[in-house]
Design a protein around this motif. Sequence first.
Motif, PDB file in Angstrom:
ATOM      1  N   UNK A  10      36.237  70.121  78.109  1.00  0.00           N
ATOM      2  CA  UNK A  10      36.277  71.180  77.106  1.00  0.00           C
ATOM      3  C   UNK A  10      35.544  70.714  75.849  1.00  0.00           C
ATOM      4  N   UNK A  11      35.806  69.479  75.470  1.00  0.00           N
ATOM      5  CA  UNK A  11      35.175  68.933  74.268  1.00  0.00           C
ATOM      6  C   UNK A  11      33.651  68.948  74.405  1.00  0.00           C
ATOM      7  N   UNK A  12      33.160  68.578  75.571  1.00  0.00           N
ATOM      8  CA  UNK A  12      31.713  68.541  75.804  1.00  0.00           C
ATOM      9  C   UNK A  12      31.107  69.941  75.802  1.00  0.00           C
ATOM     10  N   UNK A  13      31.833  70.901  76.349  1.00  0.00           N
ATOM     11  CA  UNK A  13      31.348  72.278  76.360  1.00  0.00           C
ATOM     12  C   UNK A  13      31.253  72.778  74.921  1.00  0.00           C
ATOM     13  N   UNK A  14      32.240  72.399  74.119  1.00  0.00           N
ATOM     14  CA  UNK A  14      32.261  72.823  72.724  1.00  0.00           C
ATOM     15  C   UNK A  14      31.002  72.427  71.974  1.00  0.00           C
ATOM     16  N   UNK A  15      30.457  71.289  72.325  1.00  0.00           N
ATOM     17  CA  UNK A  15      29.240  70.809  71.651  1.00  0.00           C
ATOM     18  C   UNK A  15      28.042  71.691  71.967  1.00  0.00           C
ATOM     19  N   UNK A  16      28.143  72.448  73.038  1.00  0.00           N
ATOM     20  CA  UNK A  16      27.021  73.296  73.468  1.00  0.00           C
ATOM     21  C   UNK A  16      27.061  74.727  72.940  1.00  0.00           C
ATOM     22  N   UNK A  17      28.186  75.103  72.346  1.00  0.00           N
ATOM     23  CA  UNK A  17      28.279  76.469  71.812  1.00  0.00           C
ATOM     24  C   UNK A  17      27.422  76.536  70.554  1.00  0.00           C
ATOM     25  N   UNK A  18      26.367  77.373  70.554  1.00  0.00           N
ATOM     26  CA  UNK A  18      25.460  77.465  69.413  1.00  0.00           C
ATOM     27  C   UNK A  18      26.140  78.011  68.156  1.00  0.00           C
ATOM     28  N   UNK A  19      25.722  77.521  67.002  1.00  0.00           N
ATOM     29  CA  UNK A  19      26.253  78.036  65.739  1.00  0.00           C
ATOM     30  C   UNK A  19      25.816  79.489  65.676  1.00  0.00           C
ATOM     31  N   UNK A  20      26.684  80.345  65.159  1.00  0.00           N
ATOM     32  CA  UNK A  20      26.326  81.754  65.068  1.00  0.00           C
ATOM     33  C   UNK A  20      26.611  82.524  66.346  1.00  0.00           C
ATOM     34  N   UNK A  21      27.192  81.822  67.324  1.00  0.00           N
ATOM     35  CA  UNK A  21      27.549  82.466  68.589  1.00  0.00           C
ATOM     36  C   UNK A  21      29.009  82.156  68.905  1.00  0.00           C
ATOM     37  N   UNK A  22      29.601  82.917  69.808  1.00  0.00           N
ATOM     38  CA  UNK A  22      30.991  82.679  70.183  1.00  0.00           C
ATOM     39  C   UNK A  22      31.109  82.589  71.707  1.00  0.00           C
ATOM     40  N   UNK A  23      32.134  81.876  72.156  1.00  0.00           N
ATOM     41  CA  UNK A  23      32.375  81.719  73.593  1.00  0.00           C
ATOM     42  C   UNK A  23      33.784  82.257  73.859  1.00  0.00           C
ATOM     43  N   UNK A  24      34.114  82.481  75.115  1.00  0.00           N
ATOM     44  CA  UNK A  24      35.461  82.958  75.452  1.00  0.00           C
ATOM     45  C   UNK A  24      36.212  81.841  76.167  1.00  0.00           C
TER      46      UNK A  24
END
Length: 121
Positions: A10-24
């Motif tokens: 989860x932590x690694x995925x978090x690093x990939x979420x672009x600023x200005x975007x959201x994930x579910x």
Amino acid sequence: MNQMDFYKRIALVGEKIPAGKVATYGQIALLCGKPNNSRQVGYALNRGKAGKGFPAYRVLNSKGYLSGAASFETPDMQRRLLEKEGVKVSDDDKVDLKKFGWHHTLEEAKTLYEIFEKKGI
DNA sequence: TAGGTGACGCGGT
DNA sequence: CACCGCGCCACCT
């Protein structure tokens, strides 16, 4: 994989979420290789299991609502952080996923999987 | 060990 | 869009 490894993913995925975007939550669970563990993603963030630097404010439910807003320092913290990076939040705490959702590519998913493999998690 | 909980999600009405 | 039921699963009594 064990639960600890899941949190690491989860932590690694978090690093990939672009600023200005959201994930579910569901999207993160899927990218971590456990598509049925969206509830655990919420649990992990609520308990800080994904690490201090994880951008938890960029994680919303599948409808685009800021379902975890109450768990931040202040009730409006998540909204403020999102708006600060250009994400529009409606009066009823909802974000348009079509516009601000992180529509990750298959390539990004593969890259993450390779990182997991390399780290042995 | 059994049962309740919840930052979830999907399908049906 | 709202509401509901159900499946899901790690945690916590």
